[in-house]
Design a protein around this motif. Structure first.
Motif, PDB file in Angstrom:
ATOM      1  N   ASP A  73       0.820  -1.220   0.000  1.00  0.00           N
ATOM      2  CA  ASP A  73       0.000   0.000   0.000  1.00  0.00           C
ATOM      3  C   ASP A  73       0.855   1.273   0.000  1.00  0.00           C
ATOM      4  O   ASP A  73       0.308   2.375   0.113  1.00  0.00           O
ATOM      5  CB  ASP A  73      -0.922   0.019   1.222  1.00  0.00           C
ATOM      6  N   SER A 113       3.704   4.092  -1.528  1.00  0.00           N
ATOM      7  CA  SER A 113       4.124   4.711  -2.788  1.00  0.00           C
ATOM      8  C   SER A 113       5.501   4.196  -3.192  1.00  0.00           C
ATOM      9  O   SER A 113       6.211   3.572  -2.396  1.00  0.00           O
ATOM     10  CB  SER A 113       4.183   6.227  -2.633  1.00  0.00           C
ATOM     11  N   LYS A 114       5.892   4.481  -4.426  1.00  0.00           N
ATOM     12  CA  LYS A 114       7.209   4.043  -4.904  1.00  0.00           C
ATOM     13  C   LYS A 114       8.326   4.653  -4.059  1.00  0.00           C
ATOM     14  O   LYS A 114       9.307   3.977  -3.733  1.00  0.00           O
ATOM     15  CB  LYS A 114       7.395   4.433  -6.366  1.00  0.00           C
ATOM     16  N   ASP A 159       9.940  11.234  -7.223  1.00  0.00           N
ATOM     17  CA  ASP A 159       9.621  12.651  -7.285  1.00  0.00           C
ATOM     18  C   ASP A 159      10.777  13.462  -6.703  1.00  0.00           C
ATOM     19  O   ASP A 159      11.608  12.935  -5.956  1.00  0.00           O
ATOM     20  CB  ASP A 159       8.325  12.950  -6.522  1.00  0.00           C
ATOM     21  N   THR A 180      11.393  13.316  -2.762  1.00  0.00           N
ATOM     22  CA  THR A 180      11.944  12.046  -2.298  1.00  0.00           C
ATOM     23  C   THR A 180      13.380  11.878  -2.780  1.00  0.00           C
ATOM     24  O   THR A 180      14.244  11.380  -2.044  1.00  0.00           O
ATOM     25  CB  THR A 180      11.079  10.876  -2.797  1.00  0.00           C
TER      26      THR A 180
END
Length: 293
Positions: free
Chosen positions: A129, A131-132, A161, A164
């Protein structure tokens, strides 16, 4: 320390890596850059002991890469890092700490400390669940559960992004300051330039240039001088009430000074601009293309 001596990897008639040799001193950050298919990932996998070289040798932390003991001193992060998505981040990381025989209390402290530095909050969430970017932070933490001396990271910030990406690049810088020896590949040459002590440029399976940024600039870069004057001179452009002329030698700087004085003005500033790593890389690639053409 890391050393590679004439590493070569063949897949049938295809040579993925040919004659790669380099050393990385303890506590240094070594970047490997190049286009897709250059041999970066294959090189890193040979260093990590995941691929056997066709010929040549490599050592990591005093071990031959074929020795299983080496992996206790190594943290490896592949470009694609599948995780156990039904597990939570904490249970997954604790599982890997157990595999390395890290005592429970030590593992818990180390895991939370690393996740704090990477700013990962939802640690009881199932990995599937996440995010990358969150998954990448979990994978990086996994590479550190055994507190290795050497880290091999393949595109640590690929496809993430900007926020990150900055967290991960800054964290990599922090690891280097703590004395970790790091080898990593990246497509973003600005990141490589900002944190690497030395760089190897690969193309078609070969290292075609290596050195620190100053050495690469001297060998393959260009130096330009931005001369600012109070009056317009030949080939200058107006900027913020002054004029800028870009030249490539100190003789041309002196010529600009003379031209300005003859026009009744002065030189008010001279700024030296060195090639970025991206410009060096493009120069090396273009030079190789011409030599093969």
């Amino acid at each position: 320390m890391i050393s590679a001596d004439d590493l070569r990897k063949e897949y049938g008639d295809f040579v993925a890596v040919e004659g790669s040799s380099f050393t990385v001193d303890d506590g240094d950050v070594f970047g490997i850059v190049g286009p897709n298919g250059a041999g970066k990932t294959t090189t890193l996998k040979m260093l990590a002991g995941l691929l056997d070289p066709t010929s040549g040798t490599a050592q990591v932390a005093g071990y031959d890469t074929a020795e299983t003991e080496m992996r206790n001193d190594l943290g490896f992060l592949p470009e694609e890092s599948p995780l156990y998505e039904e597990m939570t981040a904490l249970s997954y990381l604790s599982f890997f700490a157990d595999l390395y025989d890290v005592p429970g209390a030590v593992a818990e402290e180390r895991i939370h400390e690393t996740l704090d530095k990477l700013d990962l909050e939802h640690r009881e969430r199932q990995i599937g669940d996440m995010s990358k970017g969150m998954k990448r932070k979990v994978a990086i933490t996994r590479s550190l559960v055994n507190d290795p001396d050497v880290l091999i990271y393949d595109e640590p910030a690929s496809g993430l992004d900007p926020l990150t990406t900055n967290y991960i690049i800054e964290f990599t810088e922090q690891l280097a300051k703590e004395g970790k020896t790091i080898v990593f590949s990246a497509h973003n040459l600005f990141h490589v330039e900002s944190i690497c002590d030395r760089v190897a440029i690969m193309a078609d399976g070969e290292i075609i240039a290596r050195g620190d940024l100053a050495e690469l600039q001297d060998a393959h870069g260009e130096t330009t001088y931005h001369v600012y004057t109070t009056v317009e001179v030949s080939d200058s452009v107006r900027e913020n009430g002054q004029y800028r002329r870009i030249v490539e030698s100190m003789d041309a700087v002196d010529e600009t000074r003379t031209l300005a004085e003859e026009a009744g003005g002065d030189v008010i500033d001279i700024r030296t601009e060195e090639s970025s790593l991206e410009e060096v890389f493009l120069n090396v690639a273009e030079s190789r293309s011409h030599s093969e053409g």
